[in-house]
Design a protein around this motif. Structure first.
Motif, PDB file in Angstrom:
ATOM      1  N   GLN A  74       0.841  -1.196   0.000  1.00  0.00           N
ATOM      2  CA  GLN A  74       0.000   0.000   0.000  1.00  0.00           C
ATOM      3  C   GLN A  74       0.872   1.239   0.000  1.00  0.00           C
ATOM      4  O   GLN A  74       1.976   1.188   0.535  1.00  0.00           O
ATOM      5  CB  GLN A  74      -0.901  -0.017   1.242  1.00  0.00           C
ATOM      6  N   PRO A  75       0.432   2.350  -0.552  1.00  0.00           N
ATOM      7  CA  PRO A  75      -0.910   2.678  -1.045  1.00  0.00           C
ATOM      8  C   PRO A  75      -1.179   2.075  -2.422  1.00  0.00           C
ATOM      9  O   PRO A  75      -0.282   1.577  -3.085  1.00  0.00           O
ATOM     10  CB  PRO A  75      -0.895   4.208  -1.115  1.00  0.00           C
ATOM     11  N   ARG A  76      -2.426   2.174  -2.808  1.00  0.00           N
ATOM     12  CA  ARG A  76      -2.860   1.667  -4.109  1.00  0.00           C
ATOM     13  C   ARG A  76      -3.458   2.792  -4.925  1.00  0.00           C
ATOM     14  O   ARG A  76      -4.169   3.606  -4.360  1.00  0.00           O
ATOM     15  CB  ARG A  76      -3.920   0.579  -3.924  1.00  0.00           C
ATOM     16  N   PRO A  77      -3.233   2.802  -6.239  1.00  0.00           N
ATOM     17  CA  PRO A  77      -2.245   2.011  -6.965  1.00  0.00           C
ATOM     18  C   PRO A  77      -0.834   2.384  -6.495  1.00  0.00           C
ATOM     19  O   PRO A  77      -0.603   3.484  -5.990  1.00  0.00           O
ATOM     20  CB  PRO A  77      -2.459   2.371  -8.426  1.00  0.00           C
ATOM     21  N   MET A  78       0.092   1.462  -6.686  1.00  0.00           N
ATOM     22  CA  MET A  78       1.452   1.642  -6.160  1.00  0.00           C
ATOM     23  C   MET A  78       2.197   2.749  -6.883  1.00  0.00           C
ATOM     24  O   MET A  78       2.342   2.701  -8.106  1.00  0.00           O
ATOM     25  CB  MET A  78       2.220   0.335  -6.276  1.00  0.00           C
ATOM     26  N   PRO A  79       2.667   3.744  -6.146  1.00  0.00           N
ATOM     27  CA  PRO A  79       3.459   4.821  -6.754  1.00  0.00           C
ATOM     28  C   PRO A  79       4.944   4.445  -6.814  1.00  0.00           C
ATOM     29  O   PRO A  79       5.393   3.551  -6.108  1.00  0.00           O
ATOM     30  CB  PRO A  79       3.247   5.978  -5.775  1.00  0.00           C
ATOM     31  N   THR A  80       5.669   5.135  -7.653  1.00  0.00           N
ATOM     32  CA  THR A  80       7.124   4.974  -7.681  1.00  0.00           C
ATOM     33  C   THR A  80       7.753   6.098  -6.858  1.00  0.00           C
ATOM     34  O   THR A  80       7.160   7.158  -6.680  1.00  0.00           O
ATOM     35  CB  THR A  80       7.666   5.020  -9.127  1.00  0.00           C
ATOM     36  N   LEU A  81       8.925   5.845  -6.347  1.00  0.00           N
ATOM     37  CA  LEU A  81       9.708   6.800  -5.565  1.00  0.00           C
ATOM     38  C   LEU A  81       8.997   7.309  -4.316  1.00  0.00           C
ATOM     39  O   LEU A  81       9.261   8.408  -3.843  1.00  0.00           O
ATOM     40  CB  LEU A  81      10.154   7.981  -6.431  1.00  0.00           C
ATOM     41  N   GLN A  82       8.073   6.519  -3.797  1.00  0.00           N
ATOM     42  CA  GLN A  82       7.400   6.837  -2.540  1.00  0.00           C
ATOM     43  C   GLN A  82       7.367   5.578  -1.681  1.00  0.00           C
ATOM     44  O   GLN A  82       7.283   4.471  -2.224  1.00  0.00           O
ATOM     45  CB  GLN A  82       5.973   7.327  -2.795  1.00  0.00           C
ATOM     46  N   PRO A  83       7.414   5.720  -0.369  1.00  0.00           N
ATOM     47  CA  PRO A  83       7.405   4.535   0.493  1.00  0.00           C
ATOM     48  C   PRO A  83       6.143   3.694   0.311  1.00  0.00           C
ATOM     49  O   PRO A  83       5.042   4.224   0.200  1.00  0.00           O
ATOM     50  CB  PRO A  83       7.469   5.110   1.906  1.00  0.00           C
ATOM     51  N   LEU A  84       6.348   2.394   0.273  1.00  0.00           N
ATOM     52  CA  LEU A  84       5.247   1.431   0.224  1.00  0.00           C
ATOM     53  C   LEU A  84       5.268   0.630   1.520  1.00  0.00           C
ATOM     54  O   LEU A  84       6.327   0.176   1.962  1.00  0.00           O
ATOM     55  CB  LEU A  84       5.415   0.450  -0.941  1.00  0.00           C
ATOM     56  N   GLU A  85       4.120   0.473   2.135  1.00  0.00           N
ATOM     57  CA  GLU A  85       3.988  -0.370   3.316  1.00  0.00           C
ATOM     58  C   GLU A  85       3.802  -1.809   2.834  1.00  0.00           C
ATOM     59  O   GLU A  85       2.950  -2.081   1.989  1.00  0.00           O
ATOM     60  CB  GLU A  85       2.789   0.051   4.161  1.00  0.00           C
ATOM     61  N   VAL A  86       4.594  -2.704   3.399  1.00  0.00           N
ATOM     62  CA  VAL A  86       4.550  -4.112   3.016  1.00  0.00           C
ATOM     63  C   VAL A  86       4.000  -4.922   4.178  1.00  0.00           C
ATOM     64  O   VAL A  86       4.462  -4.781   5.312  1.00  0.00           O
ATOM     65  CB  VAL A  86       5.962  -4.640   2.656  1.00  0.00           C
ATOM     66  N   ARG A  87       3.006  -5.760   3.888  1.00  0.00           N
ATOM     67  CA  ARG A  87       2.454  -6.690   4.869  1.00  0.00           C
ATOM     68  C   ARG A  87       2.505  -8.073   4.240  1.00  0.00           C
ATOM     69  O   ARG A  87       2.009  -8.274   3.136  1.00  0.00           O
ATOM     70  CB  ARG A  87       1.018  -6.340   5.216  1.00  0.00           C
ATOM     71  N   LEU A  88       3.110  -8.991   4.962  1.00  0.00           N
ATOM     72  CA  LEU A  88       3.289 -10.342   4.455  1.00  0.00           C
ATOM     73  C   LEU A  88       2.876 -11.336   5.532  1.00  0.00           C
ATOM     74  O   LEU A  88       3.297 -11.210   6.684  1.00  0.00           O
ATOM     75  CB  LEU A  88       4.763 -10.555   4.082  1.00  0.00           C
ATOM     76  N   ASP A  89       2.035 -12.283   5.156  1.00  0.00           N
ATOM     77  CA  ASP A  89       1.638 -13.352   6.059  1.00  0.00           C
ATOM     78  C   ASP A  89       2.029 -14.670   5.421  1.00  0.00           C
ATOM     79  O   ASP A  89       1.656 -14.956   4.278  1.00  0.00           O
ATOM     80  CB  ASP A  89       0.138 -13.295   6.346  1.00  0.00           C
ATOM     81  N   LEU A  90       2.797 -15.491   6.169  1.00  0.00           N
ATOM     82  CA  LEU A  90       3.345 -16.731   5.634  1.00  0.00           C
ATOM     83  C   LEU A  90       2.624 -17.994   6.100  1.00  0.00           C
ATOM     84  O   LEU A  90       3.157 -19.087   5.947  1.00  0.00           O
ATOM     85  CB  LEU A  90       4.834 -16.850   6.003  1.00  0.00           C
ATOM     86  N   GLY A  91       1.457 -17.865   6.650  1.00  0.00           N
ATOM     87  CA  GLY A  91       0.740 -19.060   7.076  1.00  0.00           C
ATOM     88  C   GLY A  91       1.523 -19.811   8.135  1.00  0.00           C
ATOM     89  O   GLY A  91       1.844 -19.281   9.176  1.00  0.00           O
ATOM     90  N   GLY A  92       1.895 -21.061   7.857  1.00  0.00           N
ATOM     91  CA  GLY A  92       2.582 -21.899   8.835  1.00  0.00           C
ATOM     92  C   GLY A  92       4.079 -21.669   8.937  1.00  0.00           C
ATOM     93  O   GLY A  92       4.723 -22.198   9.825  1.00  0.00           O
ATOM     94  N   LEU A  93       4.660 -20.902   8.033  1.00  0.00           N
ATOM     95  CA  LEU A  93       6.097 -20.620   8.102  1.00  0.00           C
ATOM     96  C   LEU A  93       6.345 -19.509   9.107  1.00  0.00           C
ATOM     97  O   LEU A  93       5.552 -18.580   9.224  1.00  0.00           O
ATOM     98  CB  LEU A  93       6.631 -20.196   6.735  1.00  0.00           C
ATOM     99  N   ASP A  94       7.478 -19.574   9.812  1.00  0.00           N
ATOM    100  CA  ASP A  94       7.760 -18.551  10.820  1.00  0.00           C
ATOM    101  C   ASP A  94       9.262 -18.287  10.969  1.00  0.00           C
ATOM    102  O   ASP A  94       9.827 -18.459  12.053  1.00  0.00           O
ATOM    103  CB  ASP A  94       7.157 -18.958  12.164  1.00  0.00           C
ATOM    104  N   PRO A  95       9.928 -17.841   9.890  1.00  0.00           N
ATOM    105  CA  PRO A  95      11.342 -17.495  10.053  1.00  0.00           C
ATOM    106  C   PRO A  95      11.478 -16.220  10.896  1.00  0.00           C
ATOM    107  O   PRO A  95      10.526 -15.454  11.050  1.00  0.00           O
ATOM    108  CB  PRO A  95      11.830 -17.258   8.620  1.00  0.00           C
ATOM    109  N   GLU A  96      12.671 -16.009  11.430  1.00  0.00           N
ATOM    110  CA  GLU A  96      12.945 -14.839  12.274  1.00  0.00           C
ATOM    111  C   GLU A  96      12.673 -13.536  11.510  1.00  0.00           C
ATOM    112  O   GLU A  96      12.150 -12.584  12.058  1.00  0.00           O
ATOM    113  CB  GLU A  96      14.404 -14.874  12.742  1.00  0.00           C
ATOM    114  N   TRP A  97      13.040 -13.504  10.248  1.00  0.00           N
ATOM    115  CA  TRP A  97      12.818 -12.335   9.394  1.00  0.00           C
ATOM    116  C   TRP A  97      12.710 -12.795   7.948  1.00  0.00           C
ATOM    117  O   TRP A  97      13.031 -13.930   7.613  1.00  0.00           O
ATOM    118  CB  TRP A  97      13.896 -11.274   9.562  1.00  0.00           C
ATOM    119  N   VAL A  98      12.234 -11.899   7.097  1.00  0.00           N
ATOM    120  CA  VAL A  98      12.010 -12.196   5.680  1.00  0.00           C
ATOM    121  C   VAL A  98      12.513 -11.005   4.879  1.00  0.00           C
ATOM    122  O   VAL A  98      12.430  -9.863   5.329  1.00  0.00           O
ATOM    123  CB  VAL A  98      10.502 -12.414   5.390  1.00  0.00           C
TER     124      VAL A  98
END
Length: 163
Positions: A74-98
């Motif tokens: 986000q935000p939508r639609p995705m702009p260039t040269l501006q910060p995008l917030e990333v949200r990721l859900d991996l279900g059953g996987l749980d590494p320390e970081w991604v």
């Protein structure tokens, strides 16, 4: 000039284009996995822009293992040269970081990898920025790298940005 020097010059003149051609083919072969989409991603699930549009909503894909991976930018639609917030859900996987690797599909856009921090088991957040592209539309590949390890990547989300 001696006769053997002239013969050597002719042979080298005829051989040079062949040597250059063989070297060019060898270079393409070595870099094929970087130049061709999916060349180095044999077992990876690739969710294309036609399957889900990250410019409209979060996208979720089920891996062969049965785990679901969801990505939201986000935000939508995705702009260039501006910060995008990333949200990721991996279900059953749980590494320390991604890490989320963003690469241009049609054109190399430089190294663009962001580290996402775990906020809950299997849930990660972070920020990234898309570089601006000279073309009107650009297809991006967002590859999820558990623990930042390319060999552990199982899913890639593709999306298109427009200027």
């Amino acid at each position: 000039m001696r006769r053997t020097d002239m013969n050597t010059g002719r042979v080298m003149g005829r051989l040079a284009p062949w040597v250059v051609g063989v070297l060019a083919l060898a270079a393409l072969w070595v870099w094929a996995d970087r130049l061709l989409p999916g060349g180095d991603q044999a077992g990876m699930v690739v969710l294309g822009p036609g399957d889900c549009d990250l410019n409209l909503h979060a996208c979720t894909v089920e891996l062969p293992s049965g785990q679901k991976v969801s990505l939201d930018l986000q935000p939508r639609p995705m702009p260039t040269l501006q910060p995008l917030e990333v949200r990721l859900d991996l279900g059953g996987l749980d590494p320390e970081w991604v890490e989320l690797d963003l690469a241009g599909v049609e054109m190399y856009m430089g190294f663009n990898r962001s580290r996402l921090e775990r906020v809950a088991p299997g849930s990660y957040r972070g920020q990234t920025i898309l570089p601006v592209c000279a073309s009107e539309a650009m297809t991006w590949a967002a590859t999820v790298l558990p623990g930042g390890v390319q060999e552990q990547a199982e899913v890639q989300f593709r999306f298109v940005t427009r200027r």
